[in-house]
Design an enzyme around this catalytic site. Structure first.
Site, mmCIF file in Angstrom:
data_model
loop_
_atom_site.group_PDB
_atom_site.id
_atom_site.type_symbol
_atom_site.label_atom_id
_atom_site.label_comp_id
_atom_site.label_asym_id
_atom_site.label_seq_id
_atom_site.Cartn_x
_atom_site.Cartn_y
_atom_site.Cartn_z
ATOM 1 C CG ASN A 153 13.181 2.729 6.084
ATOM 2 O OD1 ASN A 153 13.424 3.799 6.637
ATOM 3 N ND2 ASN A 153 12.159 2.564 5.260
ATOM 4 C CG ASP A 165 7.956 14.613 7.556
ATOM 5 O OD1 ASP A 165 7.722 15.225 8.611
ATOM 6 O OD2 ASP A 165 8.604 13.556 7.530
ATOM 7 C CG HIS A 207 12.356 7.060 6.727
ATOM 8 N ND1 HIS A 207 11.584 5.975 7.085
ATOM 9 C CD2 HIS A 207 11.977 8.049 7.578
ATOM 10 C CE1 HIS A 207 10.785 6.296 8.079
ATOM 11 N NE2 HIS A 207 11.012 7.551 8.412
ATOM 12 C CD GLU A 235 9.696 5.300 3.559
ATOM 13 O OE1 GLU A 235 10.780 4.936 4.087
ATOM 14 O OE2 GLU A 235 8.593 5.150 4.117
HETATM 15 C C1 GLP Z 1 8.640 9.449 10.752
HETATM 16 C C2 GLP Z 1 9.054 10.866 10.395
HETATM 17 C C3 GLP Z 1 10.549 11.014 10.418
HETATM 18 C C4 GLP Z 1 11.118 10.463 11.718
HETATM 19 C C5 GLP Z 1 10.777 9.003 11.825
HETATM 20 C C6 GLP Z 1 11.334 8.353 13.087
HETATM 21 O O1 GLP Z 1 8.781 8.590 9.673
HETATM 22 N N1 GLP Z 1 8.561 11.270 9.127
HETATM 23 O O2 GLP Z 1 10.890 12.377 10.255
HETATM 24 O O3 GLP Z 1 12.501 10.648 11.742
HETATM 25 O O4 GLP Z 1 9.355 8.908 11.847
HETATM 26 O O5 GLP Z 1 10.505 8.626 14.152
HETATM 27 P P1 GLP Z 1 10.776 8.241 15.655
HETATM 28 O O6 GLP Z 1 11.613 9.333 16.218
HETATM 29 O O7 GLP Z 1 9.413 8.211 16.267
HETATM 30 O O8 GLP Z 1 11.449 6.925 15.666
#
Ligand code: GLP
Length: 248
Positions: A140, A71, A142, A147
């Site tokens: 959440n 993304d 995702h 989402e």
């Molecule tokens: C963002 C990214 C996700 C990732 C999430 C959790 O939303 N788009 O791909 O999994 O953050 O990130 P973290 O590893 O910093 O908790």
């Protein structure tokens, strides 16, 4: 319901990173022209550090590898320090010998988002599909920026972020204030991700424990996007004990 999800529970976050980096290194050593999927966020950072170390100390070469990222924030160019293109260059790509032109990160400043998303999907197809895609998980549930409510067959598209995700990414690790976080992103869809031949999802820390329990043991439902991996034939969650603490 846990479906087919395999669980690898590690003693520490460091062990999670070693296990994930080893899985990618094993694939790349077996298949030097592997097509890999990558993720951003703080969780995979240690995995990338370990892959860079394997390149430096163990001769792991990524010269034949093609990568696709999950993304990108909509509106941020690759020179913006919080863009995911910048993150990938900074945390992994510049430390290994992958060719920049073989690294595909969605363009957050594309003139036509639908065309950019279509081109991303076309590039995955042209590469022969993704062999192994690394994922993180949001609090959440995702995956990428899919989402809750995202459908199981969703494709790469422009999406809106929930307030929860905006807040989670502005806790000082990345953005310092919610007002700085883009409200939209380009994200590979759940259908896109599910087409990868294998998936590894990483989670560390107690903050992810509820999401992991919902993904693994909850219903197969768009309410928890990561639960939509339950019927994938080759999906492993590599998590630490804290992230596993709500599993029954
Ligand atoms: C963002 C990214 C996700 C990732 C999430 C959790 O939303 N788009 O791909 O999994 O953050 O990130 P973290 O590893 O910093 O908790």
């Amino acid at each position: 319901m846990s479906g087919n999800i395999k669980l690898q529970i590690c003693d520490s976050a460091a062990a999670v990173a070693t296990a994930a980096a080893t899985a990618f290194a094993d694939l790349i050593r077996t298949r030097p022209d592997a097509v890999i999927g990558l993720a951003t966020g703080s969780t995979p950072e240690a995995t990338y550090t370990e892959m860079a170390r394997m390149h430096k100390d163990e001769g792991l070469t990524m010269a034949g590898v093609t990568s696709f990222n999950l993304d990108e924030y909509w509106g941020l160019g690759g020179d913006h320090e919080q863009s995911y293109r910048y993150f990938m260059n900074d945390r992994l790509f510049r430390h290994v010998d992958i060719h920049p032109w073989n690294t595909h990160v969605l363009n957050g400043k594309a003139r036509f988002p639908a065309l950019e998303c279509r081109s991303f999907e076309d590039r995955i197809l042209a590469a022969g599909g993704v062999d192994l895609w690394l994922l993180g998980i949001g609090g959440n549930g995702h995956i990428a920026f899919n989402e809750p409510g995202s459908s199981v067959d969703s494709r790469t598209r422009l999406v809106s972020l929930t307030q929860e995700t905006i807040d989670a990414n502005s806790d000082g690790r990345f953005f310092s204030d919610p007002s700085e976080v883009p409200r939209c992103a380009l994200s590979a869809g759940i259908g896109t991700i599910r087409e990868a031949r294998a998936l590894i999802l990483l989670a560390t820390g107690a903050k992810k424990a509820d999401a992991i329990a919902a993904a693994v043991e909850g219903p197969f439902s768009p309410d928890c996007p990561s639960s939509l991996l339950q019927d994938h034939p080759e999906c492993t969650f590599i998590i630490d004990a804290a992230a596993a603490s709500m599993l029954t």
